[in-house]
Design an enzyme around this catalytic site. Sequence first.
Site, mmCIF file in Angstrom:
data_model
loop_
_atom_site.group_PDB
_atom_site.id
_atom_site.type_symbol
_atom_site.label_atom_id
_atom_site.label_comp_id
_atom_site.label_asym_id
_atom_site.label_seq_id
_atom_site.Cartn_x
_atom_site.Cartn_y
_atom_site.Cartn_z
ATOM 1 N N LYS A 154 1.468 4.181 -2.890
ATOM 2 C CA LYS A 154 1.226 5.602 -2.598
ATOM 3 C C LYS A 154 2.513 6.411 -2.851
ATOM 4 O O LYS A 154 2.451 7.553 -3.280
ATOM 5 C CB LYS A 154 0.736 5.771 -1.155
ATOM 6 N N TYR B 194 0.843 -1.204 0.000
ATOM 7 C CA TYR B 194 0.000 0.000 0.000
ATOM 8 C C TYR B 194 0.881 1.258 0.000
ATOM 9 O O TYR B 194 0.708 2.158 -0.824
ATOM 10 C CB TYR B 194 -0.888 -0.054 1.240
HETATM 11 N N1 LIG Z 1 -8.695 6.908 6.394
HETATM 12 C C1 LIG Z 1 -7.423 7.254 6.490
HETATM 13 O O1 LIG Z 1 -6.916 7.549 7.591
HETATM 14 C C2 LIG Z 1 -6.557 7.323 5.279
HETATM 15 C C3 LIG Z 1 -5.215 7.665 5.473
HETATM 16 C C4 LIG Z 1 -4.407 7.772 4.366
HETATM 17 C C5 LIG Z 1 -4.930 7.581 3.098
HETATM 18 N N2 LIG Z 1 -6.241 7.240 2.942
HETATM 19 C C6 LIG Z 1 -6.718 7.054 1.581
HETATM 20 O O2 LIG Z 1 -7.986 7.638 1.428
HETATM 21 C C7 LIG Z 1 -8.732 6.971 0.417
HETATM 22 C C8 LIG Z 1 -10.093 6.601 0.973
HETATM 23 O O3 LIG Z 1 -9.907 5.715 2.058
HETATM 24 P P1 LIG Z 1 -10.961 5.491 3.237
HETATM 25 O O4 LIG Z 1 -10.186 5.548 4.495
HETATM 26 O O5 LIG Z 1 -12.141 6.357 3.050
HETATM 27 O O6 LIG Z 1 -11.309 3.947 2.998
HETATM 28 P P2 LIG Z 1 -12.682 3.189 2.678
HETATM 29 O O7 LIG Z 1 -13.710 3.588 3.657
HETATM 30 O O8 LIG Z 1 -12.315 1.746 2.610
HETATM 31 O O9 LIG Z 1 -13.059 3.690 1.241
HETATM 32 C C9 LIG Z 1 -12.402 3.208 0.106
HETATM 33 C C10 LIG Z 1 -13.290 3.374 -1.084
HETATM 34 O O10 LIG Z 1 -12.618 2.849 -2.227
HETATM 35 C C11 LIG Z 1 -13.518 1.997 -2.895
HETATM 36 N N3 LIG Z 1 -12.866 0.952 -3.674
HETATM 37 C C12 LIG Z 1 -11.975 0.024 -3.260
HETATM 38 N N4 LIG Z 1 -11.656 -0.784 -4.285
HETATM 39 C C13 LIG Z 1 -12.374 -0.360 -5.366
HETATM 40 C C14 LIG Z 1 -12.493 -0.785 -6.692
HETATM 41 N N5 LIG Z 1 -11.819 -1.847 -7.142
HETATM 42 N N6 LIG Z 1 -13.310 -0.116 -7.517
HETATM 43 C C15 LIG Z 1 -14.028 0.936 -7.078
HETATM 44 N N7 LIG Z 1 -13.974 1.395 -5.822
HETATM 45 C C16 LIG Z 1 -13.143 0.744 -4.975
HETATM 46 C C17 LIG Z 1 -14.361 1.378 -1.800
HETATM 47 O O11 LIG Z 1 -15.515 0.814 -2.362
HETATM 48 P P3 LIG Z 1 -16.452 -0.216 -1.522
HETATM 49 O O12 LIG Z 1 -17.307 0.656 -0.657
HETATM 50 O O13 LIG Z 1 -17.216 -0.914 -2.579
HETATM 51 O O14 LIG Z 1 -15.526 -1.093 -0.753
HETATM 52 C C18 LIG Z 1 -14.611 2.602 -0.950
HETATM 53 O O15 LIG Z 1 -15.641 3.387 -1.488
HETATM 54 C C19 LIG Z 1 -7.903 5.761 0.019
HETATM 55 O O16 LIG Z 1 -7.199 6.043 -1.166
HETATM 56 C C20 LIG Z 1 -6.942 5.595 1.175
HETATM 57 O O17 LIG Z 1 -5.749 4.986 0.772
HETATM 58 C C21 LIG Z 1 -7.067 7.089 4.015
#
Ligand SMILES: NC(=O)c1ccc[n+]([C@@H]2O[C@H](COP(=O)([O-])OP(=O)(O)OC[C@H]3O[C@@H](n4cnc5c(N)ncnc54)[C@H](OP(=O)(O)O)[C@@H]3O)[C@@H](O)[C@H]2O)c1
Length: 314
Positions: free
Chosen positions: A205, A201
């Site tokens: 990134k 991951y």
């Molecule tokens: N939360 C944090 O602290 C954090 C920190 C650093 C970076 N990020 C980044 O922020 C972004 C959002 O993360 P989040 O924390 O909100 O996680 P999340 O709640 O798991 O959301 C991820 C989203 O990506 C979608 N997704 C995953 N695989 C997919 C695919 N093959 N096709 C289409 N959609 C897909 C998921 O769809 P489904 O609903 O269908 O699973 C979900 O809507 C990510 O890029 C993550 O790396 C988050």
Amino acid sequence: MPSLARLIDTAMDRTVAPGYTRLGPAVRRRLSTWPADPPTDALAGRRALVTGASSGLGAATAEGLAALGAEVVLVVRDTDKGAAVVREIQGRRPLARLDVQRCDLADLDDVRRFVAADSADVDVLVHNAGAMPPTRTESPQGHEMTMALHVLSPVLMTELLGDRLRDGRVVMVTSGGMYTQRLREDDPEFVTGKYSGTTAYARSKRAQIELLPILQRRWQPRGVDVHATHPGWADTPGVAESLPTFRKITGPLLRDAAEGADTTVWISATQPPPAGGRLWHDRQPRPTQLLRRTRTGDAERDRMWSWVQELLGL
Ligand SMILES: NC(=O)c1ccc[n+]([C@@H]2O[C@H](COP(=O)([O-])OP(=O)(O)OC[C@H]3O[C@@H](n4cnc5c(N)ncnc54)[C@H](OP(=O)(O)O)[C@@H]3O)[C@@H](O)[C@H]2O)c1
């Protein structure tokens, strides 16, 4: 005073935990260095696509952009989940203009289908979809999943949109986890060594970040600026599923999804447009390297880009 504010802001960033938690925006919003919110009609008449908008930060980004007047397309793989998010947002914001479209972002053929199925212009494109599979997983085209989802698919979608994205803004949602990894252009799909989901991951990134200046040079002639944002640590379904221990330890200190999405929404709408090709967190540009061992040279960056270009046929 601005220099004291900048000192506090930077100290919180470099010591990681204070800046990444909800303390980050709580303190920084009070500093003179915090830029103003965009006006509430900043995106009126604009159309935005947000990938991965069925959950967490993507849903919060969709809501934030809609609150600034944009028409927002939630690009999701599960349209029932997307429709539930739309109902939730419209329950709070009856005037929000939201649509749901299906695309599996891990599947490059589906990205091609998705772009071909629509002909409307796009002003803001947020590449937010993300995942951290615990074991090495391959996409339908046989690519390691995090590289497919975080690098190949966003580049392909942006390329295919072509002139429909003229003068637009592109945002790659990255992660502070990338600070721990160097670019692995020698093994972009994690074929060698013991696979770790968190390492894969963070490597993907890191690749997003290292490609940023190359993508900015490539897309800028079309008037497109590409930015990367990292959200800090936000409490989302993704964190609950992939990092349950981390979530238990950091618990109440985690940001909520809107706080995590804030910089993505802000940079999509603020005027004048910030210069592209940089990493942002809490509305300020941030360094892309914190450790000597992760430094990357132009040759490595170029090799990574050649790999992406060849795979995508660019
Ligand atoms: N939360 C944090 O602290 C954090 C920190 C650093 C970076 N990020 C980044 O922020 C972004 C959002 O993360 P989040 O924390 O909100 O996680 P999340 O709640 O798991 O959301 C991820 C989203 O990506 C979608 N997704 C995953 N695989 C997919 C695919 N093959 N096709 C289409 N959609 C897909 C998921 O769809 P489904 O609903 O269908 O699973 C979900 O809507 C990510 O890029 C993550 O790396 C988050």
